[in-house]
Design a protein around this motif. Sequence first.
Motif, PDB file in Angstrom:
ATOM      1  N   PRO A  57      70.739   7.852 -22.411  1.00  0.00           N
ATOM      2  CA  PRO A  57      72.092   8.162 -22.315  1.00  0.00           C
ATOM      3  C   PRO A  57      72.885   7.981 -23.378  1.00  0.00           C
ATOM      4  N   GLY A  58      73.758   8.778 -23.663  1.00  0.00           N
ATOM      5  CA  GLY A  58      74.428   9.345 -24.992  1.00  0.00           C
ATOM      6  C   GLY A  58      75.978   9.665 -24.790  1.00  0.00           C
ATOM      7  N   PRO A  59      76.384   9.987 -26.018  1.00  0.00           N
ATOM      8  CA  PRO A  59      77.323  10.020 -26.086  1.00  0.00           C
ATOM      9  C   PRO A  59      77.860  11.813 -25.780  1.00  0.00           C
ATOM     10  N   PRO A  60      78.658  11.515 -24.999  1.00  0.00           N
ATOM     11  CA  PRO A  60      79.202  13.090 -24.466  1.00  0.00           C
ATOM     12  C   PRO A  60      79.498  14.165 -25.227  1.00  0.00           C
ATOM     13  N   GLY A  61      78.618  15.419 -24.158  1.00  0.00           N
ATOM     14  CA  GLY A  61      78.896  16.815 -24.821  1.00  0.00           C
ATOM     15  C   GLY A  61      77.589  16.889 -25.502  1.00  0.00           C
ATOM     16  N   GLY A  62      76.491  15.966 -25.573  1.00  0.00           N
ATOM     17  CA  GLY A  62      75.063  16.735 -25.864  1.00  0.00           C
ATOM     18  C   GLY A  62      74.564  15.393 -27.200  1.00  0.00           C
ATOM     19  N   PRO A  63      73.768  15.514 -28.419  1.00  0.00           N
ATOM     20  CA  PRO A  63      72.853  15.204 -28.821  1.00  0.00           C
ATOM     21  C   PRO A  63      74.241  15.690 -30.184  1.00  0.00           C
ATOM     22  N   PRO A  64      74.806  13.894 -31.488  1.00  0.00           N
ATOM     23  CA  PRO A  64      75.417  14.672 -32.729  1.00  0.00           C
ATOM     24  C   PRO A  64      75.444  15.680 -32.969  1.00  0.00           C
ATOM     25  N   PRO A  65      76.258  16.765 -33.462  1.00  0.00           N
ATOM     26  CA  PRO A  65      76.143  17.419 -34.431  1.00  0.00           C
ATOM     27  C   PRO A  65      75.607  17.596 -35.377  1.00  0.00           C
ATOM     28  N   ASP A  66      75.863  16.306 -36.552  1.00  0.00           N
ATOM     29  CA  ASP A  66      76.361  15.908 -37.666  1.00  0.00           C
ATOM     30  C   ASP A  66      76.218  17.067 -38.651  1.00  0.00           C
ATOM     31  N   GLY A  67      77.644  17.661 -38.450  1.00  0.00           N
ATOM     32  CA  GLY A  67      78.029  18.177 -39.471  1.00  0.00           C
ATOM     33  C   GLY A  67      78.955  19.539 -38.250  1.00  0.00           C
ATOM     34  N   GLY A  68      79.429  20.284 -39.288  1.00  0.00           N
ATOM     35  CA  GLY A  68      79.900  21.335 -38.573  1.00  0.00           C
ATOM     36  C   GLY A  68      81.345  21.386 -38.794  1.00  0.00           C
ATOM     37  N   LEU A  69      82.757  22.514 -38.986  1.00  0.00           N
ATOM     38  CA  LEU A  69      83.834  22.469 -39.289  1.00  0.00           C
ATOM     39  C   LEU A  69      84.127  22.016 -37.963  1.00  0.00           C
ATOM     40  N   THR A  70      84.383  21.276 -37.164  1.00  0.00           N
ATOM     41  CA  THR A  70      84.785  20.557 -36.287  1.00  0.00           C
ATOM     42  C   THR A  70      84.659  18.962 -36.069  1.00  0.00           C
ATOM     43  N   ALA A  71      83.497  19.565 -36.644  1.00  0.00           N
ATOM     44  CA  ALA A  71      82.571  17.089 -37.165  1.00  0.00           C
ATOM     45  C   ALA A  71      83.204  16.848 -37.807  1.00  0.00           C
ATOM     46  N   TRP A  72      84.001  17.663 -39.493  1.00  0.00           N
ATOM     47  CA  TRP A  72      84.359  16.950 -40.600  1.00  0.00           C
ATOM     48  C   TRP A  72      86.033  16.785 -40.291  1.00  0.00           C
ATOM     49  N   LEU A  73      86.317  18.376 -39.037  1.00  0.00           N
ATOM     50  CA  LEU A  73      87.629  17.438 -39.304  1.00  0.00           C
ATOM     51  C   LEU A  73      88.152  16.690 -39.086  1.00  0.00           C
ATOM     52  N   GLN A  74      87.216  15.730 -37.923  1.00  0.00           N
ATOM     53  CA  GLN A  74      87.663  14.552 -37.406  1.00  0.00           C
ATOM     54  C   GLN A  74      87.397  13.966 -38.471  1.00  0.00           C
ATOM     55  N   VAL A  75      86.441  13.602 -39.200  1.00  0.00           N
ATOM     56  CA  VAL A  75      86.726  12.955 -40.295  1.00  0.00           C
ATOM     57  C   VAL A  75      87.359  13.145 -41.106  1.00  0.00           C
ATOM     58  N   LEU A  76      88.329  14.066 -41.441  1.00  0.00           N
ATOM     59  CA  LEU A  76      89.795  14.070 -41.899  1.00  0.00           C
ATOM     60  C   LEU A  76      90.556  13.755 -40.978  1.00  0.00           C
ATOM     61  N   GLY A  77      91.029  14.204 -39.664  1.00  0.00           N
ATOM     62  CA  GLY A  77      91.348  13.302 -38.530  1.00  0.00           C
ATOM     63  C   GLY A  77      91.691  11.244 -38.845  1.00  0.00           C
ATOM     64  N   GLY A  78      90.616  11.307 -39.024  1.00  0.00           N
ATOM     65  CA  GLY A  78      90.156   9.301 -39.177  1.00  0.00           C
ATOM     66  C   GLY A  78      90.503   9.659 -40.238  1.00  0.00           C
ATOM     67  N   TYR A  79      90.264   9.969 -41.499  1.00  0.00           N
ATOM     68  CA  TYR A  79      91.041   9.166 -42.880  1.00  0.00           C
ATOM     69  C   TYR A  79      92.246   9.196 -42.775  1.00  0.00           C
ATOM     70  N   CYS A  80      93.128  10.172 -42.422  1.00  0.00           N
ATOM     71  CA  CYS A  80      94.684   9.977 -42.433  1.00  0.00           C
ATOM     72  C   CYS A  80      95.195   8.349 -40.837  1.00  0.00           C
TER      73      CYS A  80
END
Length: 531
Positions: free
Chosen positions: A126-149
């Motif tokens: 069992p893993g996260p929805p959407g498959g293994p984490p990409p560990d990078g990419g624009l969408t992933a780092w936008l989540q970090v920006l959103g989490g920062y806010c």
Amino acid sequence: MAAFPMKESPQHSIDDFSSFLYQSHRPQGSIGGSSMGSRPGSSHGSRPGTPNYSRPGTAYSTLPFNSSTVALNPRNISNLALDNPRHQSGLGHHVESAPNSPREWHSFNPNEKKEPSPLANAGPPPGPPGGPPPDGGLTAWLQVLGGYCLFMNTWGIINAFGVFQSYYVEVLLKGTSNSTVSWIGTITSFLLCASPLLWGPIFDRGNIRILVICGSLSVVFGIMMTSLCTEYYQIILAQGICVGIGGGCTFLTATSILPTYFAKKRALAMGIAASGSSLGGIIYPIVFHTLQPKIGFGWSVRIIGLIALVTLTIPCLVMRPRGKPPPKKKLIDPAILKEVPFGIFNLATFFGFVGQYIPFFFIEQFAAAHGIANPFWMLIVLNAGSIPGRIVPSLIADRFFPPLIVLGACTGSATVLAFAWTAIQGSYVGLLIWALLYGFCAGAFVSLQGPCVASMTKDLRTIGTRFGINMFAGALGILIGSPVGGAIFPKSWPGAQAFCGATLLCSTISIAGTWYAWQRSKTQGMQKLDG
């Protein structure tokens, strides 16, 4: 059994391997009257009087056996090997062997449907929805920006409460005790940590946008209503309850979504996002302290609300789930509460939150009571120290040591600093250095909670529920810590400082117990697999 046709080259073709499996698989005697390449007198050739046990349509046909006969995938090849009793040793006893006697051959039905092998149908863990984490990419780092806010407008508001505490006691709610006023920030913190227990299952079902939008609106609305408050109960309703519930929605999203996008860089990503709370703890007190004497309490708080509105718009636009998981029958799985390491870690979170925020709430008043110049800036230094404290330990947890080890070291250091706080009396430089160091260690406690919970989670589809349970334990600690500290320090500052240090010591011991229980559970799991 026919010898495997070895070649000079170490690389053997699929045809050779398939032929080997087929030759070792068939019974002694002819198959369909064909010798399949056997020589006269060979044990695999046809003999007079040897009964023909094959029937038309069986899997043991007389056609040449090559790589095109069987699909080249591990399931087909493994089934051929496992069907032969001579290849079953060490591979499990759940596989049915091929018929070996004439009676078994006559009763053998190749068209009979059998249950598939458990090994053949075993899916990925069992893993996260959407498959293994990409560990990078624009969408992933936008989540970090959103989490920062999101962190900026949740824990950032909590970290800034010290400036509101002083203003309420001295001006707006003059005559009200410190312990009573501290209940405002305590309720905000409690609901911020406790409400994710309800929002966790909603997150696990993929409804992230609902949590972010509703939570952001609730936080902004609560801040704007605080600007109109003049009574204690009004501030409790606006700043305490409304901001706290909205903050719980956004805080859970900020901590739970990042593990689905990051694996190797998980702690670093969560540390960067968590450092937003330190920025909020710096900006919001400076805005209020600078503007309140000039434009008054109401408009100073409204400007804070406008900053929150602008910054919370970013996560509403960029945060998205990686995939919607299948619906779950249970909102909360009781099995999670039976995990011993997770239970001990919740105890560590409880004790940590009891004592950790006492300096954040009362350091400004401590500095003023001991005649230290510029007491307001001690709160700013405390929050400034927590910026590297949220990022550097997270980076270490990704590259060198497990998150639990780093968290234990930082919490132990915070324990030593809490007891050392009693030695600081009227020294401006001493308190400045202490605030910087304590902010660093305390910052790691918040940023590493998420990586620690994620590292002990076997099924990331339940990550939201687990964070909710863990933060509820922290909420109970906050509910006790600040009011008790506020009740102690008017009579004895050393007593409040010792109370802070003792609770952090209990948290450090619990983290060590979590590590021991986690390692023990992994060892027992390996022993069960070996058995």
